[in-house]
Design an enzyme around this catalytic site. Structure first.
Site, mmCIF file in Angstrom:
data_model
loop_
_atom_site.group_PDB
_atom_site.id
_atom_site.type_symbol
_atom_site.label_atom_id
_atom_site.label_comp_id
_atom_site.label_asym_id
_atom_site.label_seq_id
_atom_site.Cartn_x
_atom_site.Cartn_y
_atom_site.Cartn_z
ATOM 1 N NE ARG A 77 -4.238 -2.042 0.432
ATOM 2 C CZ ARG A 77 -5.155 -2.757 -0.904
ATOM 3 N NH1 ARG A 77 -4.337 -2.553 -1.865
ATOM 4 N NH2 ARG A 77 -5.687 -4.342 -0.244
ATOM 5 C CG ASN A 107 -2.970 -2.438 -6.448
ATOM 6 O OD1 ASN A 107 -1.982 -2.908 -5.694
ATOM 7 N ND2 ASN A 107 -4.493 -3.128 -5.954
ATOM 8 C CG ASP A 167 -3.359 -8.544 -7.888
ATOM 9 O OD1 ASP A 167 -3.985 -9.359 -8.429
ATOM 10 O OD2 ASP A 167 -2.993 -8.149 -6.904
ATOM 11 C CG HIS A 194 -6.805 -9.950 -11.543
ATOM 12 N ND1 HIS A 194 -6.755 -9.637 -9.586
ATOM 13 C CD2 HIS A 194 -8.698 -9.889 -11.464
ATOM 14 C CE1 HIS A 194 -7.914 -8.977 -9.218
ATOM 15 N NE2 HIS A 194 -8.844 -9.501 -10.207
ATOM 16 C CG ASN A 293 -12.501 -9.468 -7.171
ATOM 17 O OD1 ASN A 293 -13.219 -10.155 -6.754
ATOM 18 N ND2 ASN A 293 -11.891 -8.121 -7.491
ATOM 19 C CG ASP A 320 -4.084 -10.946 -3.194
ATOM 20 O OD1 ASP A 320 -3.684 -10.419 -3.005
ATOM 21 O OD2 ASP A 320 -5.437 -11.528 -3.347
ATOM 22 C CG HIS A 324 -9.144 -3.406 1.867
ATOM 23 N ND1 HIS A 324 -8.293 -2.575 1.074
ATOM 24 C CD2 HIS A 324 -8.789 -4.502 1.215
ATOM 25 C CE1 HIS A 324 -8.060 -2.729 -0.152
ATOM 26 N NE2 HIS A 324 -8.673 -3.952 -0.345
ATOM 27 N N PRO A 338 -12.530 -5.282 -1.558
ATOM 28 C CG PRO A 338 -11.996 -5.890 -3.411
ATOM 29 C CD PRO A 338 -12.783 -4.811 -2.833
HETATM 30 O O1 DOR Z 1 -8.850 -8.854 -3.278
HETATM 31 C C1 DOR Z 1 -8.247 -8.748 -3.192
HETATM 32 N N1 DOR Z 1 -7.850 -7.232 -3.233
HETATM 33 N N2 DOR Z 1 -7.731 -8.684 -4.992
HETATM 34 C C2 DOR Z 1 -6.971 -8.521 -5.888
HETATM 35 O O2 DOR Z 1 -6.596 -8.290 -7.398
HETATM 36 C C3 DOR Z 1 -6.503 -6.642 -5.310
HETATM 37 C C4 DOR Z 1 -6.527 -7.037 -3.864
HETATM 38 C C5 DOR Z 1 -6.116 -5.228 -3.494
HETATM 39 O O3 DOR Z 1 -6.041 -4.572 -3.448
HETATM 40 O O4 DOR Z 1 -6.808 -4.984 -1.899
HETATM 41 ZN ZN ZN Z 2 -3.699 -9.335 -5.071
#
Ligand code: DOR
Ligand code: ZN
EC number: 3.5.2.3
Length: 446
Positions: A77, A107, A167, A194, A293, A320, A324, A338
């Protein structure tokens, strides 16, 4: 010191001499001592430390010694969402989970689509010295799915970017994916997909099946993943480069991977601990922590994924790890973001599923959580054998610990822990990166 030509500038190896006593490499045979000098394994055996000036002794108490774990897929992050995780908190979480190298996805905000961003992540992590944090470059500028980024410039930067992925989003345009593979081929960098056909998942928040129907949640069908896996396998066959499938989640994906491997198509795949352990049954409380996801699927999917990992059809475990904040998780399920945490419990989950029931041994753990991910990502200095002359990137595991996953005890800045309250039977007690102790289990930890 061994020279590792492929890697960028790194934090120096530990200058002190450390002796690990009474450890069992790969959980096999009699316990031995392991001497670490200048960040490398200098001797292994009953008298490894004899006649040496030892700065630090770690009592291994008969625990299992593994090569430091490698996670091909995390989200730290930074830059942009330092309120949910930073390179520092994410590195601490990684070290606590037994990881010595992780790959952090593109991302971020701004997106990791330029060398300068990747270099700053790499340099910051090296300054901390807790974990080798390899930045993943995005495949498309701004993750917009339109124009390719400069793979070459990122690959040649000091960050030595070796994996590219959008991704969080799928590279849905087949022509763009083809061009990405052709571009990546010349550089021998990895394209990680992804797999999610976006037209099939519009508004989807849960696995398309009986549970989502009962709960009134919009469904994410398996075919959204499988159609992209099939397409990309064929692109890899015809245009040559390796493709890595992120977070495989369905029985059908396993069948496609089997087929691709039988055809010698260079397709690799990862599976997450949560897709191996949990099902969409968890959604019945509408707890946003379980939105992810691709979504949690059904029992037959988890069983097929487990067998595929045992058989080598799926190559590696990757967490993964997706932190959050509560403002994005403690909300109506439809509005939850997600993603779930993974770094601090992944080893325990995999041991619970495979070693405790006697389906696999510690060599398997070393393979799917260290050696294979290092091989796929072309890391020269991780996932190496526990042998003299090798880098001292090591993880010590207590195979008989009893502990309960508790979100208030995490190093991560976030608390979206899908394993809350689950009891585990293996625990990382020490992690070493180039001879530096990056994590030690505190007696107070529950
Ligand atoms: O659940 C997910 N969260 N899947 C992803 O591909 C991205 C990730 C995120 O960046 O939070
Ligand atoms: Zn991911």
């Amino acid at each position: 010191m061994t020279n590792y030509p492929e890697t960028g500038r790194k934090a120096p190896a530990a200058a002190e001499t450390t002796l690990l006593t009474n450890v069992r490499p790969y959980g096999e045979g009699e316990a031995v001592d392991v001497l670490i000098e200048n960040g490398e394994i200098a001797a292994i055996g009953a008298d490894a430390g004899a006649g040496k000036n030892i700065d630090k002794t770690i009592n291994g108490a008969g625990q299992v010694l593994l090569p430091g774990l490698v996670d091909m897929h995390v989200h730290l992050r930074e830059p942009g969402r330092e309120d949910t995780e930073t390179i520092e908190t994410g590195s601490k979480a990684a070290a606590k989970g037994g990881f010595t190298a992780v790959f952090t996805m593109a991302n971020t905000m701004p997106v990791m689509d330029q060398p300068v961003i990747a270099e700053s992540v790499w340099a910051k992590a090296q300054g901390l010295g807790l974990c080798d944090v390899h930045p993943v470059g995005s495949i498309t500028k701004g993750l917009a799915g339109k124009d390719l980024t400069e793979f070459g410039m990122m690959a040649r930067s000091d960050a030595k970017v070796r994996m590219f992925s959008d991704d969080g989003k799928c590279v849905a345009d087949p022509q763009l994916m083809r061009r990405a593979l052709e571009y990546a081929k010349g550089l021998d960098v990895l394209i990680a997909q992804h797999a999610e056909e976006p037209r099939l998942t519009e508004g989807a928040v849960a696995h398309e099946g009986a549970t989502a129907a009962q709960l009134g949640l919009r469904g994410w069908p398996r075919v959204a993943e499988e159609s992209i896996v099939a397409r990309d396998a064929l692109l890899a066959r015809d245009y040559g480069n390796r493709v890595h499938i992120c977070h495989a989640s369905t029985t059908g994906t396993v069948e496609l991977l089997k087929w691709a491997k039988s055809q010698d198509i260079p397709l690799s795949a990862e599976v997450t601990p949560h897709h191996l352990l949990l099902t969409d049954d968890k959604l019945r409380t509408y707890d946003g922590v379980f939105r992810v996801n691709p979504p949690l699927r059904e029992e037959h999917d988890t069983l097929a994924l487990r067998q595929a990992l045992l058989d080598g059809v799926i190559d590696v475990v990757a967490t993964d790890h997706a932190p959050h904040g509560s403002e994005d998780k403690c909300v109506e399920f439809d509005h939850a973001k997600p993603g779930m945490l993974g770094l601090e419990s992944s080893l325990a989950v995999i041991v619970k599923l495979f070693v405790e029931p006697g389906l696999a041994d510690w060599r398997f753990i070393a393979r799917v959580m260290s050696e294979k991910p290092a091989e796929i990502t072309r890391l020269p200095d991780h996932g190496r054998p526990i042998a003299v002359g090798e880098p001292a990137n090591l993880t010590l595991v207590d195979p008989e610990a009893r502990w309960v996953s508790d979100k208030t005890q995490l190093e991560s800045k976030s608390e979206n822990n899908p394993y809350e309250g689950i009891e585990f039977g293996a625990r990382v007690t020490h992690t070493l990166l180039r001879g530096h102790l990056t994590y030690e289990l505190d007696a107070q930890d529950n």
